[in-house]
Design a protein around this motif. Structure first.
Motif, PDB file in Angstrom:
ATOM      1  N   LEU A 253       0.668  -1.119   0.142  1.00 24.41           N
ATOM      2  CA  LEU A 253       0.144   0.140  -0.109  1.00 24.41           C
ATOM      3  C   LEU A 253       0.846   1.244   0.046  1.00 24.41           C
ATOM      4  N   LEU A 254       0.636   2.111  -0.788  1.00 27.93           N
ATOM      5  CA  LEU A 254       1.470   3.349  -1.096  1.00 27.93           C
ATOM      6  C   LEU A 254       0.725   4.777  -0.639  1.00 27.93           C
ATOM      7  N   CYS A 255       1.313   5.844  -0.133  1.00 30.28           N
ATOM      8  CA  CYS A 255       0.741   7.278  -0.026  1.00 30.28           C
ATOM      9  C   CYS A 255       1.857   8.150   0.040  1.00 30.28           C
ATOM     10  N   SER A 256       1.583   9.563   0.099  1.00 29.98           N
ATOM     11  CA  SER A 256       2.564  10.312   0.166  1.00 29.98           C
ATOM     12  C   SER A 256       2.134  11.526   1.172  1.00 29.98           C
ATOM     13  N   VAL A 257       3.006  12.154   2.202  1.00 34.76           N
ATOM     14  CA  VAL A 257       2.520  13.268   2.899  1.00 34.76           C
ATOM     15  C   VAL A 257       3.720  14.387   3.168  1.00 34.76           C
ATOM     16  N   ARG A 258       3.313  15.569   3.673  1.00 37.85           N
ATOM     17  CA  ARG A 258       4.184  16.336   3.693  1.00 37.85           C
ATOM     18  C   ARG A 258       3.537  17.023   4.879  1.00 37.85           C
ATOM     19  N   GLY A 259       4.749  17.780   5.483  1.00 39.46           N
ATOM     20  CA  GLY A 259       4.414  18.516   6.676  1.00 39.46           C
ATOM     21  C   GLY A 259       5.621  18.997   7.283  1.00 39.46           C
ATOM     22  N   CYS A 260       5.761  20.110   8.405  1.00 41.28           N
ATOM     23  CA  CYS A 260       6.933  20.559   8.826  1.00 41.28           C
ATOM     24  C   CYS A 260       6.484  20.944  10.431  1.00 41.28           C
ATOM     25  N   PRO A 261       7.236  20.255  11.333  1.00 45.29           N
ATOM     26  CA  PRO A 261       8.269  19.419  11.291  1.00 45.29           C
ATOM     27  C   PRO A 261       7.927  18.083  10.628  1.00 45.29           C
ATOM     28  N   LYS A 262       8.866  17.396  10.267  1.00 45.81           N
ATOM     29  CA  LYS A 262       8.436  15.843   9.700  1.00 45.81           C
ATOM     30  C   LYS A 262       7.535  15.158  10.753  1.00 45.81           C
ATOM     31  N   PRO A 263       6.551  14.827  10.059  1.00 48.39           N
ATOM     32  CA  PRO A 263       5.374  14.113  10.895  1.00 48.39           C
ATOM     33  C   PRO A 263       5.736  12.671  11.105  1.00 48.39           C
ATOM     34  N   LYS A 264       5.409  12.054  12.028  1.00 48.82           N
ATOM     35  CA  LYS A 264       5.418  10.776  12.517  1.00 48.82           C
ATOM     36  C   LYS A 264       4.195   9.937  12.045  1.00 48.82           C
ATOM     37  N   ILE A 265       4.667   8.748  11.192  1.00 48.13           N
ATOM     38  CA  ILE A 265       3.679   7.909  10.416  1.00 48.13           C
ATOM     39  C   ILE A 265       3.366   6.548  11.333  1.00 48.13           C
ATOM     40  N   GLU A 266       2.213   6.462  11.293  1.00 50.20           N
ATOM     41  CA  GLU A 266       1.499   5.120  11.857  1.00 50.20           C
ATOM     42  C   GLU A 266       0.440   4.580  10.831  1.00 50.20           C
ATOM     43  N   TRP A 267       0.667   3.261  11.025  1.00 48.38           N
ATOM     44  CA  TRP A 267      -0.415   2.405  10.086  1.00 48.38           C
ATOM     45  C   TRP A 267      -1.427   1.569  11.214  1.00 48.38           C
ATOM     46  N   LEU A 268      -2.347   1.660  10.656  1.00 46.46           N
ATOM     47  CA  LEU A 268      -3.735   0.933  11.539  1.00 46.46           C
ATOM     48  C   LEU A 268      -4.519  -0.091  10.600  1.00 46.46           C
ATOM     49  N   LYS A 269      -4.746  -1.226  11.147  1.00 47.30           N
ATOM     50  CA  LYS A 269      -5.794  -2.121  10.578  1.00 47.30           C
ATOM     51  C   LYS A 269      -7.014  -2.179  11.501  1.00 47.30           C
ATOM     52  N   ASN A 270      -8.097  -1.735  10.566  1.00 48.13           N
ATOM     53  CA  ASN A 270      -9.356  -1.688  11.308  1.00 48.13           C
ATOM     54  C   ASN A 270      -9.392  -1.148  12.666  1.00 48.13           C
ATOM     55  N   GLN A 271      -8.715   0.275  12.674  1.00 51.95           N
ATOM     56  CA  GLN A 271      -8.633   1.148  13.795  1.00 51.95           C
ATOM     57  C   GLN A 271      -7.604   0.488  14.865  1.00 51.95           C
ATOM     58  N   MET A 272      -6.848  -0.305  14.587  1.00 51.00           N
ATOM     59  CA  MET A 272      -5.960  -0.885  15.615  1.00 51.00           C
ATOM     60  C   MET A 272      -4.285  -0.672  14.912  1.00 51.00           C
ATOM     61  N   VAL A 273      -3.638  -0.202  15.696  1.00 52.81           N
ATOM     62  CA  VAL A 273      -2.168   0.158  15.437  1.00 52.81           C
ATOM     63  C   VAL A 273      -1.601  -0.941  15.077  1.00 52.81           C
ATOM     64  N   ILE A 274      -0.875  -1.281  14.033  1.00 51.74           N
ATOM     65  CA  ILE A 274      -0.156  -2.340  13.598  1.00 51.74           C
ATOM     66  C   ILE A 274       0.978  -2.770  14.262  1.00 51.74           C
ATOM     67  N   GLY A 275       1.917  -1.512  14.685  1.00 48.00           N
ATOM     68  CA  GLY A 275       2.987  -1.546  15.407  1.00 48.00           C
ATOM     69  C   GLY A 275       4.142  -2.518  14.703  1.00 48.00           C
ATOM     70  N   ASP A 276       4.920  -3.253  15.585  1.00 51.76           N
ATOM     71  CA  ASP A 276       5.877  -3.953  15.093  1.00 51.76           C
ATOM     72  C   ASP A 276       5.784  -5.331  14.500  1.00 51.76           C
ATOM     73  N   ASP A 277       4.610  -5.521  14.081  1.00 51.00           N
ATOM     74  CA  ASP A 277       4.291  -6.786  13.581  1.00 51.00           C
ATOM     75  C   ASP A 277       5.177  -7.330  12.379  1.00 51.00           C
ATOM     76  N   PRO A 278       5.927  -8.546  12.594  1.00 56.81           N
ATOM     77  CA  PRO A 278       6.747  -8.911  11.501  1.00 56.81           C
ATOM     78  C   PRO A 278       6.153  -9.184  10.224  1.00 56.81           C
ATOM     79  N   LYS A 279       4.819  -9.517  10.194  1.00 57.55           N
ATOM     80  CA  LYS A 279       4.155  -9.682   9.101  1.00 57.55           C
ATOM     81  C   LYS A 279       4.231  -8.434   8.029  1.00 57.55           C
TER      82      LYS A 279
END
Length: 491
Positions: free
Chosen positions: A413-439
């Motif tokens: 899955l791909l997207c692009s974002v901009r902002g200042c200062p550099k924003p922190k990116i998080e991914w969620l699946k069904n509103q749950m943070v994926i975190g460090d899942d090795p999958k």
């Protein structure tokens, strides 16, 4: 009573003796006022008889003799004076039998007016003048006819009034009675009717055509004086005259007159030649004042203008450190100027050139004084600039797209974002943070965010969200992922 007639006869006799010249009284009786004095006695007899009325009161009162003598003298008419001579007698036309003359009226005519004019002619070298008109003429133009072809005559005109004849006005040259084939005429080209301007050293070659028969006599003058044949060359033909100067000089400037003459007929034309040169420098230039970053100058006009008008001035400055001259004003018309934008701490000299239509003067007038631009206690304060705030809340420039994947095949899955200062990116699946899942493999390279799902199964489908967060705010973007099972056809 007998004593009175005696003085009456003596009085007119004395008057006649004292004034024998004024033949004004007999003039009205007979036009020939210059009659011999033999006719004077009858003229005296008439006034002798008519005089008693005037003489009687003179002796009637002997006591106031002095007082009565004066009124008797005032009552006597003053003798008339002849007019002045006619003016500008010129030859208008001539043929084989007649001559036409024209003149102007005298300046002083007298109180009684002008009776007319008499035109007279005499053979050249002779002394017998012949009156051309029996009666006086009041016109200022007359045709003298019945002349003999080939005669050379001197012509004159005399004005006549009750005071007698004026001084004659004669032609400058004798007239030859003959038919003139063609009158002389100078046909001056249009280009030569204006001032002819040449630079010093230039060659001058002018051709002036003319006409006239028989062959005219051509003569040249400069400012009314004969030409200097060492400087000016003249070549004449039957139809034109060539005027040339090989190398012109300032002294050649002047008014040249060409005269074309046939017999007594003359035609002239003037040519004005002006030889110009570079001007001299201004007489003087001085530094008047210095203030701030400015210097005021004044100068005087050049002594030598180059024989033409001064069209302007050129002002230059030179820093004493470098000694190089730079032009600050060109084609300047005044005799004073202000030079600005001088550098603090430097010293300057100035010079001024004169200009005319030929060019700029070869030398210049230089100031004797030096303009010193003093340093002042000015402290430089750099301007303050407000820093630009580049802070910006996260904003997705490319959103996630819904996708369909196949079980067991890795997808991204791909997207692009901009902002200042550099924003922190998080991914969620069904509103749950994926975190460090090795999958899942999460990457963020220069604002391009990707989520790689390794060998998804049917349980990996759902709604995936990318969330960007910084101090200015939060932004999210979502997509739907569908994982399909591969159907194997039955055999």
């Amino acid at each position: 009573m007998p004593a009175k007639p005696a003085p009456i006869k003596k009085a007119p006799a004395k008057k006649a003796e004292k004034a024998p010249e004024p033949p004004a009284e007999p003039a009205p009786e007979a036009p020939p006022a210059e009659a011999p004095p033999a006719e004077a006695p009858p003229a005296e007899a008439a006034p002798a008889e008519a005089a008693p009325a005037e003489a009687a009161p003179a002796e009637a009162a002997p006591a106031p003799a002095e007082g009565e003598v004066a009124p008797a003298a005032e009552a006597a008419p003053a003798p008339e004076e002849p007019t002045s001579a006619p003016l500008d007698l010129t030859l208008e036309d001539v043929n084989d039998t007649s001559v036409t003359l024209r003149w102007k009226a005298p300046e002083a005519i007298g109180d009684s007016g002008l009776d007319g004019y008499t035109v007279e002619h005499c053979k050249k070298g002779g002394s017998e003048w012949v009156v051309a008109n029996a009666d006086l003429t009041v016109a200022t133009r007359m045709v003298v006819g019945n002349l003999t072809t080939g005669d050379i005559l001197e012509m004159r005109v005399v004005a006549v009034n009750p005071g007698g004849r004026s001084e004659p006005c004669a032609l400058a040259e004798a007239v030859t009675v003959r038919e003139v084939g063609e009158r002389p005429k100078v046909r001056l080209p249009r280009a030569l009717r204006a001032r002819v301007v040449r630079k010093v050293g230039a060659q001058i070659n002018l051709v002036i055509p003319f006409c006239g028969k028989p062959k005219p006599l051509v003569s040249w003058t400069k400012d009314g004086e004969p030409l200097d044949t060492k400087r000016v060359g003249i070549r004449n033909s039957n139809k034109d005259s060539i005027f040339f100067i090989r190398t012109s000089e300032r002294e050649d400037s002047g008014v040249y007159e060409i005269s074309v003459k046939v017999d007594s007929f003359v035609d002239t034309a003037n040519i004005t030649i002006q030889i110009v040169d570079l001007p001299g420098p201004p007489e003087s230039v001085k530094l008047v004042d210095t203030w701030g970053f400015n210097a005021a100058l004044e100068w005087t006009v050049p002594k030598d203008s180059g024989n033409t008008e001064i069209t302007g001035y050129s002002i230059q400055k030179a820093d004493k450190k470098t000694g190089e001259w730079f032009t600050v004003l060109e084609h300047y018309h005044r005799l004073n100027a202000t030079v600005s934008d001088l550098i603090m701490g430097n010293s300057y000299n100035f010079r001024v050139f004169a200009e005319n239509k030929v060019g700029i003067s070869e030398s210049a007038a230089v100031t004797k004084e030096v303009a010193e631009i003093l340093k002042t206690g000015i402290v430089y304060q750099p301007p303050e600039y407000q820093e630009h705030d580049f802070s910006e809340a996260p904003k997705f420039t490319a959103a996630l797209n819904d996708r369909a994947a196949t079980v067991g095949y890795t997808t991204k899955l791909l997207c692009s974002v901009r902002g200042c200062p550099k924003p922190k990116i998080e991914w969620l699946k069904n509103q749950m943070v994926i975190g460090d899942d090795p999958k899942y493999r999460q990457l963020n390279n220069l604002g391009v965010c990707s989520l790689e799902i390794r060998k998804p199964c049917s349980f990996d489908g759902g709604v995936y969200t990318c969330r960007a967060k910084n101090e200015q705010g939060t932004a999210t973007v979502s997509c739907k992922l569908e994982v399909k099972q591969v159907l194997i056809p039955e055999k």
